[in-house]
Design an enzyme around this catalytic site. Structure first.
Site, PDB file in Angstrom:
ATOM      1  N   HIS A 109      -6.060  -7.609  -0.057  1.00  0.00           N
ATOM      2  CA  HIS A 109      -6.258  -6.201  -0.418  1.00  0.00           C
ATOM      3  C   HIS A 109      -5.576  -5.884  -1.747  1.00  0.00           C
ATOM      4  CE1 HIS A 109      -6.326  -6.318   4.072  1.00  0.00           C
ATOM      5  NE2 HIS A 109      -7.398  -5.579   3.883  1.00  0.00           N
ATOM      6  N   ASP A 131      -2.452 -10.980  -1.941  1.00  0.00           N
ATOM      7  CA  ASP A 131      -2.966 -10.422  -0.677  1.00  0.00           C
ATOM      8  C   ASP A 131      -4.455 -10.096  -0.869  1.00  0.00           C
ATOM      9  OD1 ASP A 131      -1.759  -8.870   1.965  1.00  0.00           O
ATOM     10  OD2 ASP A 131      -3.529  -7.870   1.157  1.00  0.00           O
ATOM     11  N   ASP A 185      -3.872 -12.945   4.022  1.00  0.00           N
ATOM     12  CA  ASP A 185      -5.089 -12.477   4.696  1.00  0.00           C
ATOM     13  C   ASP A 185      -6.365 -12.829   3.934  1.00  0.00           C
ATOM     14  OD1 ASP A 185      -4.190 -10.694   2.803  1.00  0.00           O
ATOM     15  OD2 ASP A 185      -4.221  -8.930   4.119  1.00  0.00           O
ATOM     16  N   HIS A 233       0.821  -1.232   0.000  1.00  0.00           N
ATOM     17  CA  HIS A 233       0.000   0.000   0.000  1.00  0.00           C
ATOM     18  C   HIS A 233       0.847   1.271   0.000  1.00  0.00           C
ATOM     19  CE1 HIS A 233      -3.566  -2.364   0.600  1.00  0.00           C
ATOM     20  NE2 HIS A 233      -3.203  -2.789   1.786  1.00  0.00           N
TER      21      HIS A 233
HETATM   22 ZN   LIG Z   1      -3.750  -7.306   3.044  1.00  0.00          ZN
END
Ligand SMILES: [Zn+2]
Length: 311
Positions: free
Chosen positions: A164, A162, A249, A125
Site C-alpha cells: 500500500h 509495503d 503484503d 497510513h
Molecule cells: Zn500494507
C-alpha cells in the site's frame, strides 16, 4: 559483519484486535520463527522504549495525541473504520514508535549499524491528526523526524515497499526537504494516493517519489523500479540514515495485497537497499514492520529480510 539489532517487545501483543487481519499473532509468530533460525543469536536484542509526547508531536498534532490519551483505559472501539482500539493499544503504539527512536539513538551512539523493529500496530497510513488503515502512530515518520530534527542526522530517506502507499508518511514530509520519501506500491489500490504526479511541495518539492505498479507485478518490476528510480533518488538526496517501511503484503500469498513477490524477492530488495546504505551512510539503516497478513509468508519474508541485513 554488520551489527544488526532486533527491537521487539511483548507489549505489542496487548493491542487486541480480535479476528482482524492485523492481529497479535503476526509479530508473536514472526518472533517465534526468528528464534528458531540459526542467525537469531547474532542479532543484538534491543528493548523498545515508550515514545515521549514531544517525539510524537514531531509528526502528529497535539489535538490527536490528546484525543488518544483521553480514551478511557477500558474502552474498545474504532479510530477509523479499519483501525481498532482497545485497552492495550495506545501503550503498544507508543512502544512501536519508541522502537524507532531507540534504534536511532543506538545507531547514533555507534552501538549498532542497523535495526529491524518487529512492531505493531503498523504506522505508514497514520496521518498527523488521525488514525487510518490499521495504523495509530506513524512509527517510521516519528523515527525520521526524530533523527533529522532532534539528533545529529541532517538528512534521511525512507523506502516503503509495503503493497500500500504510505499516505501518512507522504503527508507528514510533503514540504520537508530533509526527508526523502520513496514508495513502491500497487496501483490502483488502497488508500488511493501515490500517483507519480505527487512529488512534494515547497522545500519538499521533488522529495516524494511515488512508483505505482500494476496489480500482479513481480520481482522483476520491483527490482527495475528500485534500481532505476529509487536508488538514484536516494543517492542524490545523500542521506545520513535510511529507513525502510517494511511491509511484506506484496507477497504472492498475502490475502490483502495483489502482487507477486516471494520471500526471496524481499531478500533481493533488502540486499540492494543495504548496499545503498553502505555507499551512502556507512550502512546506517532502520527498518520497521508495516503490513503482511499471511503469517507463514510474513515470517519467512521477515527471516529473509533479517538474514540479508546480517549478511
Ligand atoms: Zn500494507
Amino acid at each position: 559483519m554488520a551489527r544488526v539489532a532486533l527491537a521487539y517487545d511483548e507489549i505489542y501483543l496487548k493491542h487486541d484486535t480480535g479476528g482482524h487481519p492485523e492481529h497479535e499473532g503476526r509479530v508473536r509468530l514472526c518472533h517465534e520463527y526468528l528464534r528458531s533460525q540459526p542467525f537469531f543469536e547474532k542479532l543484538i536484542k534491543v528493548r523498545p522504549r515508550p515514545v515521549a509526547d514531544e517525539e510524537v508531536l514531531l509528526v502528529h498534532t497535539r489535538r490527536y495525541l490528546d484525543s488518544l490519551s483521553s480514551i478511557p483505559s477500558t474502552r474498545r472501539g474504532n479510530l477509523d473504520p479499519d483501525t481498532l482500539f482497545g485497552p492495550g493499544s495506545l501503550k503498544a503504539a507508543r512502544y512501536a514508535a519508541g522502537a524507532l527512536t531507540e534504534a536511532v539513538d543506538r545507531i547514533e551512539a555507534g552501538d549498532i549499524d542497523s535495526a529491524f523493529c518487529l512492531v505493531r500496530p503498523p504506522g505508514h497510513h497514520a496521518l498527523p491528526d488521525r488514525a487510518m488503515g490499521f495504523c495509530i502512530l506513524n512509527n517510521v515518520a516519528v523515527g525520521a523526524a526524530y533523527a533529522t530534527r532532534t539528533r545529529g542526522f541532517a538528512r534521511a530517506a525512507i523506502i516503503d515497499f509495503d503493497v500500500h502507499h504510505g499516505n501518512g508518511t507522504q503527508d507528514i514530509f510533503w514540504e520537508d526537504g530533509d526527508v526523502l520519501y520513496c514508495s513502491l506500491h500497487e496501483w490502483p489500490f488502497y488508500p488511493g494516493t501515490g500517483s507519480r504526479e505527487q512529488t512534494g511541495a515547497g522545500k519538499g518539492a521533488g522529495k516524494t517519489v511515488n512508483i505505482p505498479l500494476p496489480h500482479g507485478s513481480g520481482e522483476e518490476a520491483y527490482i527495475e523500479a528500485l534500481e532505476e528510480e529509487v536508488l538514484p533518488a536516494v543517492r542524490r538526496h545523500k542521506p545520513d540514515l535510511i529507513f525502510i517501511s517494511a511491509g511484506f503484503d506484496a507477497h504472492r500469498s498475502d490475502p490483502i495485497g495483489g502482487m507477486n513477490l516471494d520471500e526471496e524477492s524481499f531478500a533481493t530488495m533488502t540486499r540492494a537497499i543495504k548496499q545503498l546504505a553502505m555507499e551512502s551512510c556507512d550502512g546506517r539503516l532502520v527498518s520497521a514492520l508495516e503490513g503482511g497478513y499471511n503469517i507463514d509468508a510474513l515470517a519467512a519474508s521477515v527471516g529473509m529480510h533479517l538474514a540479508a541485513l546480517l549478511d
